[in-house]
Design a protein around this motif. Structure first.
Motif, PDB file in Angstrom:
ATOM      1  N   ALA A  86      51.993  43.284  54.420  1.00  0.00           N
ATOM      2  CA  ALA A  86      51.801  42.637  53.113  1.00  0.00           C
ATOM      3  C   ALA A  86      50.728  41.561  53.200  1.00  0.00           C
ATOM      4  O   ALA A  86      49.902  41.418  52.286  1.00  0.00           O
ATOM      5  CB  ALA A  86      53.114  42.053  52.616  1.00  0.00           C
ATOM      6  N   ALA A  87      50.709  40.819  54.299  1.00  0.00           N
ATOM      7  CA  ALA A  87      49.699  39.772  54.473  1.00  0.00           C
ATOM      8  C   ALA A  87      48.297  40.359  54.511  1.00  0.00           C
ATOM      9  O   ALA A  87      47.363  39.808  53.916  1.00  0.00           O
ATOM     10  CB  ALA A  87      49.976  38.977  55.749  1.00  0.00           C
ATOM     11  N   VAL A  88      48.147  41.483  55.191  1.00  0.00           N
ATOM     12  CA  VAL A  88      46.834  42.133  55.251  1.00  0.00           C
ATOM     13  C   VAL A  88      46.394  42.580  53.859  1.00  0.00           C
ATOM     14  O   VAL A  88      45.250  42.354  53.452  1.00  0.00           O
ATOM     15  CB  VAL A  88      46.859  43.329  56.233  1.00  0.00           C
ATOM     16  N   LEU A  89      47.295  43.183  53.109  1.00  0.00           N
ATOM     17  CA  LEU A  89      46.948  43.662  51.767  1.00  0.00           C
ATOM     18  C   LEU A  89      46.596  42.513  50.825  1.00  0.00           C
ATOM     19  O   LEU A  89      45.612  42.597  50.078  1.00  0.00           O
ATOM     20  CB  LEU A  89      48.101  44.490  51.197  1.00  0.00           C
ATOM     21  N   VAL A  90      47.361  41.440  50.875  1.00  0.00           N
ATOM     22  CA  VAL A  90      47.073  40.295  50.010  1.00  0.00           C
ATOM     23  C   VAL A  90      45.780  39.606  50.452  1.00  0.00           C
ATOM     24  O   VAL A  90      44.999  39.143  49.612  1.00  0.00           O
ATOM     25  CB  VAL A  90      48.269  39.323  49.967  1.00  0.00           C
ATOM     26  N   ALA A  91      45.524  39.560  51.748  1.00  0.00           N
ATOM     27  CA  ALA A  91      44.268  38.972  52.242  1.00  0.00           C
ATOM     28  C   ALA A  91      43.061  39.777  51.769  1.00  0.00           C
ATOM     29  O   ALA A  91      42.021  39.214  51.399  1.00  0.00           O
ATOM     30  CB  ALA A  91      44.284  38.879  53.758  1.00  0.00           C
ATOM     31  N   LEU A  92      43.185  41.094  51.771  1.00  0.00           N
ATOM     32  CA  LEU A  92      42.096  41.931  51.250  1.00  0.00           C
ATOM     33  C   LEU A  92      41.870  41.665  49.764  1.00  0.00           C
ATOM     34  O   LEU A  92      40.723  41.608  49.296  1.00  0.00           O
ATOM     35  CB  LEU A  92      42.397  43.412  51.495  1.00  0.00           C
ATOM     36  N   ALA A  93      42.954  41.490  49.018  1.00  0.00           N
ATOM     37  CA  ALA A  93      42.827  41.169  47.594  1.00  0.00           C
ATOM     38  C   ALA A  93      42.184  39.797  47.413  1.00  0.00           C
ATOM     39  O   ALA A  93      41.353  39.605  46.515  1.00  0.00           O
ATOM     40  CB  ALA A  93      44.202  41.211  46.919  1.00  0.00           C
ATOM     41  N   ALA A  94      42.551  38.846  48.267  1.00  0.00           N
ATOM     42  CA  ALA A  94      41.954  37.507  48.186  1.00  0.00           C
ATOM     43  C   ALA A  94      40.451  37.577  48.446  1.00  0.00           C
ATOM     44  O   ALA A  94      39.666  36.900  47.784  1.00  0.00           O
ATOM     45  CB  ALA A  94      42.631  36.567  49.179  1.00  0.00           C
ATOM     46  N   ALA A  95      40.057  38.403  49.392  1.00  0.00           N
ATOM     47  CA  ALA A  95      38.622  38.576  49.662  1.00  0.00           C
ATOM     48  C   ALA A  95      37.929  39.242  48.472  1.00  0.00           C
ATOM     49  O   ALA A  95      36.780  38.916  48.147  1.00  0.00           O
ATOM     50  CB  ALA A  95      38.420  39.399  50.925  1.00  0.00           C
ATOM     51  N   ALA A  96      38.642  40.159  47.818  1.00  0.00           N
ATOM     52  CA  ALA A  96      38.047  40.872  46.681  1.00  0.00           C
ATOM     53  C   ALA A  96      37.793  39.945  45.489  1.00  0.00           C
ATOM     54  O   ALA A  96      36.840  40.152  44.741  1.00  0.00           O
ATOM     55  CB  ALA A  96      38.954  42.024  46.253  1.00  0.00           C
ATOM     56  N   VAL A  97      38.638  38.927  45.327  1.00  0.00           N
ATOM     57  CA  VAL A  97      38.449  38.018  44.188  1.00  0.00           C
ATOM     58  C   VAL A  97      37.656  36.767  44.564  1.00  0.00           C
ATOM     59  O   VAL A  97      37.425  35.910  43.700  1.00  0.00           O
ATOM     60  CB  VAL A  97      39.794  37.614  43.543  1.00  0.00           C
ATOM     61  N   ALA A  98      37.233  36.664  45.796  1.00  0.00           N
ATOM     62  CA  ALA A  98      36.483  35.478  46.232  1.00  0.00           C
ATOM     63  C   ALA A  98      35.237  35.226  45.390  1.00  0.00           C
ATOM     64  O   ALA A  98      34.961  34.072  45.052  1.00  0.00           O
ATOM     65  CB  ALA A  98      36.138  35.588  47.710  1.00  0.00           C
ATOM     66  N   PRO A  99      34.457  36.271  45.042  1.00  0.00           N
ATOM     67  CA  PRO A  99      33.291  35.988  44.187  1.00  0.00           C
ATOM     68  C   PRO A  99      33.663  35.367  42.842  1.00  0.00           C
ATOM     69  O   PRO A  99      32.954  34.489  42.337  1.00  0.00           O
ATOM     70  CB  PRO A  99      32.643  37.361  43.993  1.00  0.00           C
ATOM     71  N   LEU A 100      34.772  35.796  42.281  1.00  0.00           N
ATOM     72  CA  LEU A 100      35.222  35.214  41.004  1.00  0.00           C
ATOM     73  C   LEU A 100      35.665  33.772  41.204  1.00  0.00           C
ATOM     74  O   LEU A 100      35.365  32.896  40.388  1.00  0.00           O
ATOM     75  CB  LEU A 100      36.368  36.023  40.421  1.00  0.00           C
ATOM     76  N   ALA A 101      36.411  33.534  42.272  1.00  0.00           N
ATOM     77  CA  ALA A 101      36.912  32.193  42.544  1.00  0.00           C
ATOM     78  C   ALA A 101      35.769  31.228  42.840  1.00  0.00           C
ATOM     79  O   ALA A 101      35.846  30.049  42.513  1.00  0.00           O
ATOM     80  CB  ALA A 101      37.899  32.220  43.699  1.00  0.00           C
TER      81      ALA A 101
END
Length: 106
Positions: A86-101
């Protein structure tokens, strides 16, 4: 340990990974779809609050799913595998939204 004992634990692991994946995909899709307020936080980093909720739900779900399997042998390993995935999947999502953030797109 026979195959039936291991099977119940693996089902719980995969279930938690699917929950983390679904929650992460939903948050990323909403973020790129224009959602800007997350749980009352309208800052650029508010999306990470939503991902934190997804991860927290995954951790709680992992612990409950492994308790529900009623198999004490290997509990820590199975719970760790659930939470780690779960941590890996959420970390990938966090990386995916980094440009927006960071305010680079959207």
């Amino acid at each position: 340990m026979d195959t039936s004992e291991a099977e119940g634990g693996r089902v719980g692991i995969v279930l938690i990974w699917l929950i983390a994946l679904a929650g992460s995909v939903l948050v990323v899709a909403l973020a790129y779809g224009g959602q800007r307020v997350w749980f009352g936080d309208s800052s650029a980093l508010g999306v990470y609050r939503a991902l934190g909720v997804v991860f927290a739900a995954s951790v709680l779900g992992a612990l409950l799913a492994q308790l529900a399997s009623r198999r004490p042998v290997g509990y820590v390993a199975r719970a760790s595998a659930s939470v780690g995935g779960a941590a890996v999947l959420v970390a990938l999502a966090a990386a995916a939204v980094a440009p927006l953030a960071a305010g680079l797109s959207g």
